[in-house]
Every structure is written in structure tokens, then in C-alpha cells.
Design a protein around this motif. Sequence first.
Motif, PDB file in Angstrom:
ATOM      1  N   ASP A 294       0.865  -1.183   0.000  1.00 62.28           N
ATOM      2  CA  ASP A 294       0.000   0.000   0.000  1.00 62.28           C
ATOM      3  C   ASP A 294       0.895   1.224   0.000  1.00 62.28           C
ATOM      4  OD1 ASP A 294      -2.319  -1.534   0.201  1.00 62.28           O
ATOM      5  OD2 ASP A 294      -2.321  -1.471   2.392  1.00 62.28           O
ATOM      6  N   ARG A 305      -5.888   1.510  -1.693  1.00 63.25           N
ATOM      7  CA  ARG A 305      -4.836   0.548  -1.389  1.00 63.25           C
ATOM      8  C   ARG A 305      -4.748  -0.501  -2.499  1.00 63.25           C
ATOM      9  NH1 ARG A 305      -3.205   0.308   4.233  1.00 63.25           N
ATOM     10  NH2 ARG A 305      -4.279   1.900   5.467  1.00 63.25           N
ATOM     11  N   HIS A 310      -0.438  -5.180   3.395  1.00 63.07           N
ATOM     12  CA  HIS A 310      -1.112  -4.088   4.093  1.00 63.07           C
ATOM     13  C   HIS A 310      -0.084  -3.264   4.858  1.00 63.07           C
ATOM     14  CE1 HIS A 310      -3.057  -2.233   7.628  1.00 63.07           C
ATOM     15  NE2 HIS A 310      -4.077  -2.053   6.810  1.00 63.07           N
TER      16      HIS A 310
END
Length: 344
Positions: A294, A305, A310
Motif C-alpha cells: 500500500d 490501497r 497491508h
Amino acid sequence: MEPFITLTHYDIPQELELRYGSWLDPQVREDFVHYAEICFRHFGNRVKFWTTFNEPNVQVILGYRKGTYPPSRCSMTFANCTRAGSDIEPLVAAHNIIRSHLAAVNLYQKKFQEDQRGKIGIVMNTIWLLDPVVFGRYPREIKDILGEDLPKFTKDDLKSSKNGLDFIGINQYTSRYAKDCLHTTCELGQGGSRAEGFVYSNALKDGLPLGEPTGVNWFNVYPQGMEEMLMYATEQYRNIPLYVTENGFGENNTGVLLNDYRRVKFMSNYLDALKRAMRKGADVRGYFTWSLLDNFEWISGYTIRFGMYHVDFDTLERTPRLSASWYKNFIFNHIAQSKDNEDA
């Protein structure tokens, strides 16, 4: 790890913008070549793949027609600003970018390529601008529409365009319907512009979307578009080697999950479409997913995103999503399969 370097991704030194208007002035060609030569000389012993520009076709539309990206130049009725001429300035900026690309490629091929043994190309989003890069001329249709407003290439440009690139990079995410507004009736505000041949593009037809909508307003999932675009590039541009330099799935911040099964489905279907194109003859040499992490998505900031990992933007902690494991296994299995085929 093999570096694959982009010299220019939308940005340009503010000094050049202030001094002479950057891409609106022919002087930018000389400064770009000087910059490129420094990069080739100092990094060419390690870099074997160069691209001059990333998505200059998007850059000129957003920066000089719509004004939503820097330097935010546009005019009515294209957007709510009065800083410039949205009909002409995108043509000038695009022309100077093309001339800069051709000059940098010519320099690399003449001065560095034999010793460094690298390749150089350009990356386009899947819309206009490749014809003059590959063929050294604009399409006849756009000449008919623009007439004397279309910039002219010099003799040096035409010489450089004979070997204008070693490969084409394609950024492919989504697809659009296209409507001819020159010969058919379009609703008010749907006429596109002269620079784009009076084409209106949209993901909706009769109220129905082309492909599955996502949480990103410009982005519908349509895997067939990958195959169709690669085959078009293969047939239109003399089977020049291709790289898919961006392809990925984006979500709004509010809909992000670690179990990103929609991204896995997206990647699987688009890679299947890529494989179909290769079996039909598309000379695809590589594929890059957007994105590993991201990150900061231009004017959308951190609200969208695309990452297989993550990222907590407060702590910068990185956590693999399902897609990261899936892609790792996909690569491993296909490498193993390729080795088995070689052994056989």
C-alpha cells in the motif's frame, strides 16, 4: 532482483517549470537528454532495463487538459480553471515528451547500449500516443482533425524514431467503451476533445458497467481487456517485445481486508488473459503487479490501497495479505513447471 528503472514518472524539477514551462517548451528536450545521460553513465553498469517515461499520455491529459495533476493547467470547458488552453497545450506537451524520449533512446543506443548491453523503452497507459513513438508520425486521422495545430517533427526526430525503442511497457487495469462523437451524436459534455479525436469513453453502456465495479471510481474488472490490448499492441506495433509494467487491484481504505480474495481472483483472471495472448503470439517478456505495498496513490493519497502487503500508515507495520501468499505460490509453481518442461 533485476532493476527496471523509470526516468520520469509525472514529476519534473520545479526549477524547469518556473524557468520555461517544462514540457511546454522545446528546451526541455535538451535538459531531459542531459539528465538521461547522467543516469546511463552512472547506473548503466547495473541497470539493464530503462524506460524514459511512465504514462506520459496520462500525464498530459491530467496535467494540461483536465488540470487535476500538476502543473494543473486547463481551460473551460474541460475543467473549472482558466490558466491555459486545454485544446492545444496537451499537444505541445505530448510532442515535447515524444521528442525527449526519441532523443534519449538515440543517445543510449549510440553511446551506451553496446557496452552496457541493456534495453530501453517507454511505458504507456492503454490509451493514445504510441504511434508517433514507434513510427515517427502521427496517425492520419489525428492529422485530419487537428490540421496545422498538430506539432511537427524535425529531421533529427525522424532519424531517431527509426529505432525509437526496444520494448513497450503497458499499464493495464481496466477497459472502456469508446464512442465516435465526430460522426455520431453525443450528449452535451461527451464529445471528448480534438486532441483525442472526439472520442467519448465510459465504462457504462445502457446503464450497465463494463465488468465488475470496484471501490475505485475509474476501475472496473474486465480481464478480457488484458488479452485484447496485448493483441492490439502486437498487431499494431510490429510485434515489438512487451512488458506488462503495471496491473493490480485497488480498494478503498474502508473496504480493505487481509483476506483479499477479490485481488486474488483479479490477478488469477488477468494472468490467464495474459497467457492467452502469449499463446496467440504476443511477445510478452515480463509482468509487474501493482503493488507490493500500500502506498501514496497520487491525488488519492492514502485512501486507495493496491498492495499485496497491508501497510499501517501510522506505524508502517507491513502485514502480508492473502494475495501475497497466492502470488508467491503462483510464481514458485510456474518456475518449477518451467524447469520440469526444460528437463523433459
